[in-house]
Structure formats: C-alpha cells, structure tokens
Design an enzyme around this catalytic site. Sequence first.
Site, short mmCIF file in Angstrom:
data_model
loop_
_atom_site.label_atom_id
_atom_site.label_comp_id
_atom_site.label_asym_id
_atom_site.label_seq_id
_atom_site.Cartn_x
_atom_site.Cartn_y
_atom_site.Cartn_z
N GLU A 1 22.20 61.21 180.11
CA GLU A 1 21.27 61.75 181.11
C GLU A 1 19.97 62.18 180.45
OE1 GLU A 1 20.15 62.34 183.98
OE2 GLU A 1 21.61 63.18 185.37
N ASP A 2 18.92 62.22 181.23
CA ASP A 2 17.65 62.74 180.72
C ASP A 2 17.71 64.25 180.54
OD1 ASP A 2 17.83 63.21 183.48
OD2 ASP A 2 15.88 62.34 183.97
N ASP B 1 20.20 70.30 184.43
CA ASP B 1 19.53 71.45 185.05
C ASP B 1 20.63 72.34 185.63
OD1 ASP B 1 17.92 73.06 186.65
OD2 ASP B 1 16.81 71.45 187.58
N PHE C 1 8.99 72.89 184.58
CA PHE C 1 9.13 71.51 185.05
C PHE C 1 8.50 70.58 184.02
CE2 PHE C 1 8.74 67.64 187.43
CZ PHE C 1 9.96 67.61 188.08
N ARG D 1 6.64 58.87 183.62
CA ARG D 1 7.83 58.47 182.87
C ARG D 1 7.46 57.83 181.53
NH1 ARG D 1 12.36 58.84 186.20
NH2 ARG D 1 12.06 58.33 188.38
P1 IMP Z 1 21.04 68.83 188.14
O1 IMP Z 1 22.07 68.26 189.05
O2 IMP Z 1 20.44 70.07 188.73
O3 IMP Z 1 21.53 69.07 186.72
O4 IMP Z 1 19.84 67.79 188.15
C1 IMP Z 1 19.46 67.05 187.08
C2 IMP Z 1 18.42 66.05 187.52
O5 IMP Z 1 17.28 66.71 188.11
C3 IMP Z 1 17.85 65.29 186.35
O6 IMP Z 1 18.58 64.10 186.11
C4 IMP Z 1 16.43 65.01 186.77
O7 IMP Z 1 16.37 63.83 187.52
C5 IMP Z 1 16.07 66.15 187.68
N1 IMP Z 1 15.29 67.19 186.96
C6 IMP Z 1 15.70 68.44 186.67
N2 IMP Z 1 14.75 69.14 186.02
C7 IMP Z 1 13.70 68.29 185.87
C8 IMP Z 1 12.40 68.42 185.25
O8 IMP Z 1 12.00 69.46 184.68
N3 IMP Z 1 11.59 67.33 185.31
C9 IMP Z 1 11.97 66.16 185.91
N4 IMP Z 1 13.18 66.00 186.50
C10 IMP Z 1 14.03 67.06 186.48
MG MG Z 2 17.89 62.08 186.76
#
Ligand code: IMP
Ligand code: MG
Length: 180
Positions: free
Chosen positions: A98-99, A102, A151, A164
Amino acid sequence: MTKKIEKVLISKEEIDSMVKRIGAQITEDFKGESVLLIGVLKGAFMFLADLVRHIDLPIELDFMAVSSYGNNVRSSGIVRILKDLETEIMGKNVIIVEDIIDSGLTLSHLKELLYTRKPKSISICAAFDKYERRVSDVQVDYIGMEIPDEFIVGYGLDYAERYRDLPEVCILVDSEGEEG
Ligand code: IMP
Ligand code: MG
C-alpha cells in the site's frame, strides 16, 4: 478552495534508502521461499516498482483496486473491489503493498477478504504510516516511514488524481485565491 504544495516532507534520497531497507527485510524474512506482491492501485504503483528491484527472491506480481464507499477524505472502512486479482493466492506468501496507511480500515478489510482464499501467509507493507489516525488495530509488518497527520502527495499519492508523478513526498495545504 485550491491547494498548493507547502514543502517537501520526504526527499528522494530518504525514499530510496527506505525502499532498500524494506526490500532487504523482505528478502531476509522469506529466504528460500517465493512471494506474491499485491499492489493496491493506484497509489502503490511507484513504491511497488521500486520495491521489487530490491527484493532478491522469486516474486509474482498482481494488482487490486479497491475503493471505500463514498467520496470522503476519511475512509469509511467498507471496501468495494473495483479490480480483483488475476492470480490464485492459495498456499502463497502474499504481501499487500500500500502507499499509505491512515485509519487502517481499508487494509484490515482487504486482509480479511484475502484470508478467505487460503494463502500460506499475508503480510502488509506500507510506504507511509499516519499512525496518529489509526482506528483499526491491523498489523502492519513493513513500514517505510511514520509521518505526521498532514495530507501528503507525490510518490504515487494523489489529491484529486494529481501529483502522483512527483518523485518526493510533499505536504499539500489549502491556498485561497492562489493557483493550485
Ligand atoms: P485508510 O483506510 O484510512 O487507511 O485509507 C488509506 C487510503 O487513504 C490510502 O490508500 C490513500 O489512498 C488514502 N490516503 C490517506 N491519507 C492520504 C494522504 O495523506 N494523501 C493521499 N492519500 C491518502
Ligand atoms: Mg490508496
């Protein structure tokens, strides 16, 4: 409200050494075995491309695209599969790449879903970890860097599909009246 890049948070050099470290760790942990890396589209594409060049094991690659319901900045934790795997994962060592993690909700749901397909193991690897915002207690096995609750964009991460392509990770902020 438009947005603008405030500053570079993580440089190319820092990303480079982070990727090398994780690649070496995975190589060590799965010595004598093979791994199936699953990139979560689209954000993980750049990290995954770098990572595979630092893993010295037989690997397979596949991709998934998932989306949380709704179009919120905050994750709902309900995962909808937009693109499923083409590979059979039964009996394999799966590493979800994953990138950023969060809330952790996306990954915990994805992991649960993939377990039903009976892989040998599932590990999670995330380039960036916004640990302050964690809601789910999902275990993340490989973390590139912990980052503050800002962010971020670049190195695969977007805001409304932009940025990106940036080679480093930048902080994006609101900018009233300025060009975004
Ligand atoms: P989670 O389910 O809350 O862990 O969401 C994770 C996803 O939210 C990541 O795969 C990203 O696509 C998006 N995301 C969360 N924080 C950021 C950020 O700071 N920048 C860009 N995308 C984010
Ligand atoms: Mg994502």
